[in-house]
Structures are given as C-alpha cells and as structure tokens.
Design an enzyme around this catalytic site. Structure first.
Site, PDB file in Angstrom:
ATOM      1  N   CYS A 162       0.798  -1.225   0.000  1.00  0.00           N
ATOM      2  CA  CYS A 162       0.000   0.000   0.000  1.00  0.00           C
ATOM      3  C   CYS A 162       0.834   1.279   0.000  1.00  0.00           C
ATOM      4  O   CYS A 162       0.272   2.371  -0.032  1.00  0.00           O
ATOM      5  CB  CYS A 162      -0.946  -0.013   1.192  1.00  0.00           C
ATOM      6  SG  CYS A 162      -1.968  -1.500   1.258  1.00  0.00           S
ATOM      7  N   HIS A 294      -2.902   7.823   6.473  1.00  0.00           N
ATOM      8  CA  HIS A 294      -3.096   6.507   5.846  1.00  0.00           C
ATOM      9  C   HIS A 294      -4.504   6.019   6.175  1.00  0.00           C
ATOM     10  O   HIS A 294      -5.208   5.524   5.305  1.00  0.00           O
ATOM     11  CB  HIS A 294      -2.034   5.538   6.338  1.00  0.00           C
ATOM     12  CG  HIS A 294      -2.051   4.223   5.626  1.00  0.00           C
ATOM     13  ND1 HIS A 294      -1.909   4.123   4.259  1.00  0.00           N
ATOM     14  CD2 HIS A 294      -2.214   2.945   6.084  1.00  0.00           C
ATOM     15  CE1 HIS A 294      -1.980   2.839   3.902  1.00  0.00           C
ATOM     16  NE2 HIS A 294      -2.165   2.121   4.982  1.00  0.00           N
ATOM     17  N   GLU A 305      -1.273   4.871  13.922  1.00  0.00           N
ATOM     18  CA  GLU A 305      -0.995   6.127  13.236  1.00  0.00           C
ATOM     19  C   GLU A 305      -1.190   7.314  14.170  1.00  0.00           C
ATOM     20  O   GLU A 305      -0.402   8.267  14.147  1.00  0.00           O
ATOM     21  CB  GLU A 305      -1.869   6.278  11.994  1.00  0.00           C
ATOM     22  CG  GLU A 305      -1.503   7.493  11.159  1.00  0.00           C
ATOM     23  CD  GLU A 305      -2.094   7.491   9.762  1.00  0.00           C
ATOM     24  OE1 GLU A 305      -1.651   8.302   8.930  1.00  0.00           O
ATOM     25  OE2 GLU A 305      -2.997   6.662   9.492  1.00  0.00           O
ATOM     26  N   LYS A 326      -9.626   7.946   2.387  1.00  0.00           N
ATOM     27  CA  LYS A 326     -10.059   6.575   2.089  1.00  0.00           C
ATOM     28  C   LYS A 326     -11.517   6.364   2.475  1.00  0.00           C
ATOM     29  O   LYS A 326     -12.169   5.446   1.985  1.00  0.00           O
ATOM     30  CB  LYS A 326      -9.184   5.558   2.813  1.00  0.00           C
ATOM     31  CG  LYS A 326      -7.780   5.402   2.241  1.00  0.00           C
ATOM     32  CD  LYS A 326      -7.016   4.299   2.960  1.00  0.00           C
ATOM     33  CE  LYS A 326      -5.629   4.096   2.381  1.00  0.00           C
ATOM     34  NZ  LYS A 326      -4.701   5.198   2.708  1.00  0.00           N
ATOM     35  N   HIS A 331      -9.718   2.139  -0.159  1.00  0.00           N
ATOM     36  CA  HIS A 331      -8.289   1.842  -0.097  1.00  0.00           C
ATOM     37  C   HIS A 331      -7.863   1.251  -1.435  1.00  0.00           C
ATOM     38  O   HIS A 331      -8.105   0.077  -1.711  1.00  0.00           O
ATOM     39  CB  HIS A 331      -7.997   0.872   1.047  1.00  0.00           C
ATOM     40  CG  HIS A 331      -6.539   0.737   1.366  1.00  0.00           C
ATOM     41  ND1 HIS A 331      -5.545   1.188   0.529  1.00  0.00           N
ATOM     42  CD2 HIS A 331      -5.901   0.196   2.435  1.00  0.00           C
ATOM     43  CE1 HIS A 331      -4.373   0.941   1.067  1.00  0.00           C
ATOM     44  NE2 HIS A 331      -4.554   0.341   2.219  1.00  0.00           N
ATOM     45  N   PHE A 390       1.512  -3.117   4.525  1.00  0.00           N
ATOM     46  CA  PHE A 390       1.816  -4.445   5.019  1.00  0.00           C
ATOM     47  C   PHE A 390       3.289  -4.737   4.748  1.00  0.00           C
ATOM     48  O   PHE A 390       3.851  -4.309   3.736  1.00  0.00           O
ATOM     49  CB  PHE A 390       0.958  -5.494   4.325  1.00  0.00           C
ATOM     50  CG  PHE A 390      -0.398  -5.713   4.954  1.00  0.00           C
ATOM     51  CD1 PHE A 390      -0.779  -5.059   6.103  1.00  0.00           C
ATOM     52  CD2 PHE A 390      -1.302  -6.599   4.366  1.00  0.00           C
ATOM     53  CE1 PHE A 390      -2.032  -5.271   6.675  1.00  0.00           C
ATOM     54  CE2 PHE A 390      -2.551  -6.822   4.929  1.00  0.00           C
ATOM     55  CZ  PHE A 390      -2.915  -6.155   6.083  1.00  0.00           C
TER      56      PHE A 390
END
Length: 403
Positions: A162, A294, A305, A326, A331, A390
C-alpha cells in the site's frame, strides 16, 4: 539541487473519472463506496467497494489497445494523460529521452492472471490467453505511459504493497531534485476488484461489511477501492521558464521499515518516516498544518498512526488537522498514496481540507482533529501524506503550498 514543483495531476477513482470530479466529491464529503457491481459477490462476505463506476474502456482507447491493457494499466495511462495535459508539456526528442516514468502497483494485472487460471482450473482449458504475461505484469502501467507519449528515459515500477505509489513519487522527486531527470511522471494504479483478490482480503478479516469509518469508534475495517493517480514533477525554474503554473511544491520524502510483523504495524516505523520527510524538506513540525492520513479504518492502523503522529508532533499534534480520504475513495492499495497525494496538493492549492467521511463517534484512543464529515476552509503552509504498508514499509511525502 532543484526545487521541485507539481505542474499536473490526474486521477480516476470511485469519486470521478478526472481530477475535477474527484475534488468535487472530496470537498462535498461524497463517498464513492457502494455495493460492488462489476463481479458477483455472492461468494464474498462483504458486498461494498469503491469501484470506478461508469467506466467504458472504448470511450478512451481503441480496441487494439484495450486488448493489450489490463484495467489497472488503462487507469495509469488515463491519469497520466490528464496530468500531462494539465502541465502543458511540450515534448521534444531530448525531453522524451530523459523524462522518468515511475509508477507503483501492488497487484498489477492480477485480474488478467485470474482469468487465465479460471480457464485452466475451472473450464478445463489447456491454454491461457497468449497475452496473459504482458497484461498481468506490474510494470505494464509504466510501459504503456512510455509508449503512449514516446518517453524513452528511466522507467520502472515499485511494488511495496500500500506504499507503492508513495514510494514511486518520492523516488521521482529525488531524481528531479538531483538533476537525474528533467521531468518525471509518477504515481500508481490498481484494479483489485476480481474474485480471487476479494476472497484473499476476506480471509484477512480486515474488510468492513458496511463502510469505511477511519478513526471512528464504530470503525470495522477497510473498504477496497480502485483507480489511479499521477503527478507531473519538474524543477521550479523549468516550470516558470515555460510559463507553467505550479500547483504545489514537493519538498520532502521519508521512508522506513518497521522490521516487526508482516501485517501488524508499530508506531516507530511510521514515526521515523514522518520525521525523515520533515528533515528532507527542511520543515519544522510546527509548519505542518494538515496530514492526509493513511487512515484505513482498521483497529490497529488508526491507533498506531495516531500514536505515531503524537510521537512526531508532540503538543502540536492537537493543532493538526488530520483526515482520511479513504473514507470516500476506498483503499486503492498500491494507488492509494498517489490518489492521496493529489488530494493533498489540491488541499494546499484551494485552501480546503477534505473530511473524514462516515464518522460517527470519536474514539478516545484516536484523539486527533479528524475533520469529521464536512470539509474545512483552511490555508495551510505545508502538509504530509502518509502511506504505511503491510510488511512494515512506510513512505511519507511532504508538500508546501506554492505562493
């Protein structure tokens, strides 16, 4: 070392087929998350996604080109085409030979691969489509951009889950700043709406069954999206010399690895990436007025975060505006960083900060000003755009308003 500006943006997403439609949806808090239409979801526990609706390839490409391009590559070319048009690039042979094209994609044309596997394993065929490899390769987006515009300079694709397109933009920024390339087209594209991919995400149990609610106490997971975002980056002096209009200045890039767990984030990696972006851009924490987070709406990501932002900004964290777009465009995996970079640039240019949509109740653990549900008028000097992937790979871009 050159100052680097953004002179063109292009987007195709669930919020629209171009930058204007995208920005209109963001500023009105309009979510593109709806029931998935392009595939049968009867075998999938979740039914919602952020698809690019109403997209007809024949309206943009000739049939011979469509046969050579997976959906993700088509998105890449369309967003690059829009960004180049806005930038008003006047191509010369010398410029074509030196321009860089750097794209990011998590999956590439995995949908084309799945079609071939389906024919082999389900329909008993002994052959797959002869173009399966060029359709599915992750660098197809970059390659088709080069072919479309005759670009012969350095071109490659980054795949860091991502964070892919944020890494791509950061690398392109460094190339232009150093003089390694006089111009760069950078961003990412993704088309993850195919059965096997959705089943894989279902197995992770991180996808929401209703909608995306970043930082909200009621958040239940991410919602997958698709699309592309592209930027045109060039030295400030070159842009001004040809009469181009800088949209924003890109000033910093930071990246780090958690070196922890393959799927569970920790705060130290994201914190380090934000600090490095600030240092690279010569920015103090107090100069940052907004962060495009994010913000996946998973329990772990939003908590981590938030902790990372507090770690980097200290008491200034309470004065920051933070939102996750998002919540509206979903996403988009490897394309997320690029789509969110465009959002950040437009926020600086227009003095409007997009909201975190679908927000219900504040989560005490996520104690940030997340601009709930309604856009906010605000002139911001500089902002960060966060992408955390990830594998614990983090990429952060820093932009300044161009005045």
């Amino acid at each position: 070392m050159h100052r680097v500006v953004v002179t063109g943006t292009g987007v195709i997403s669930a919020l629209g087929h171009n930058t204007a439609g995208f920005w209109q949806s963001l500023t009105t808090g309009t979510s593109g998350i709806r029931e998935i239409e392009n595939i049968d979801t009867s075998q999938i526990r979740f039914k919602h996604g952020a698809e690019v609706r109403g997209y007809v390839p024949e309206e943009y490409f000739e049939a011979k080109d469509i046969s050579l391009m997976d959906r993700f590559a088509q998105f890449a070319v369309l967003s690059a085409r829009e960004a180049i048009a806005e930038a008003g690039i006047e191509w010369t042979q010398a410029l074509r030979e030196e321009t860089a094209v750097i794209t990011g994609s998590c999956l590439g044309g995995r949908g084309a691969e799945e079609s071939g596997y389906w024919e082999l394993f389900h329909n008993g065929r002994t052959r797959v489509h002869p173009l399966t490899i060029p359709l599915s390769m992750s660098n197809a987006g970059a390659s088709h951009i080069c072919m479309r515009f005759g670009i012969e300079g350095p071109a490659y694709t980054i795949s860091t889950a991502c964070a892919s397109s944020a890494h791509a933009i950061g690398q392109a920024f460094w190339m232009v700043r150093s003089g390694a390339a006089p111009l760069a087209i950078a961003g990412g594209s993704e088309a993850p709406m195919f059965l096997g991919g959705l089943k894989a995400w279902e197995a992770l149990r991180v996808v929401s069954k209703d909608t995306c609610r970043p930082f909200s106490a009621e958040r239940s997971g991410l919602v997958l999206g698709e699309g592309a975002g592209m930027l045109v980056l060039e030295p400030l002096e070159a842009a001004l010399a040809r009469g181009a209009r800088p949209l924003a200045e890109i000033v910093g890039f930071g990246m780090s690895a958690d070196a922890g767990h393959i799927t569970q984030p920790v705060a130290t990696g994201p914190s380090r990436a934000m600090k490095l972006a600030l240092r690279d851009g010569g920015l103090s924490p107090e100069q940052i007025g907004y962060i495009n987070a994010h913000g996946t709406a998973t329990e772990a990501n939003d908590r981590i975060e938030t902790a990372a932002i507090h770690s980097v900004f200290g008491s200034h964290a309470g004065k920051l505006a933070v939102s996750s777009t998002k919540s509206m465009h979903g996403h988009a995996l490897g394309a997320a960083g690029a789509i969110e970079a465009v959002s950040s640039i437009l926020s600086l240019r227009h003095g409007i900060l997009p909201p975190t949509a679908n927000f219900l109740t504040a989560d005490p653990v996520c104690d940030l000003d997340v601009i709930p549900n309604q856009a906010r008028m605000a002139s911001v000097e500089a902002c960060l755009s966060n992408s955390f992937a990830f594998g614990g790979l983090n990429a952060v871009l820093a932009f300044k308003a161009f005045v």
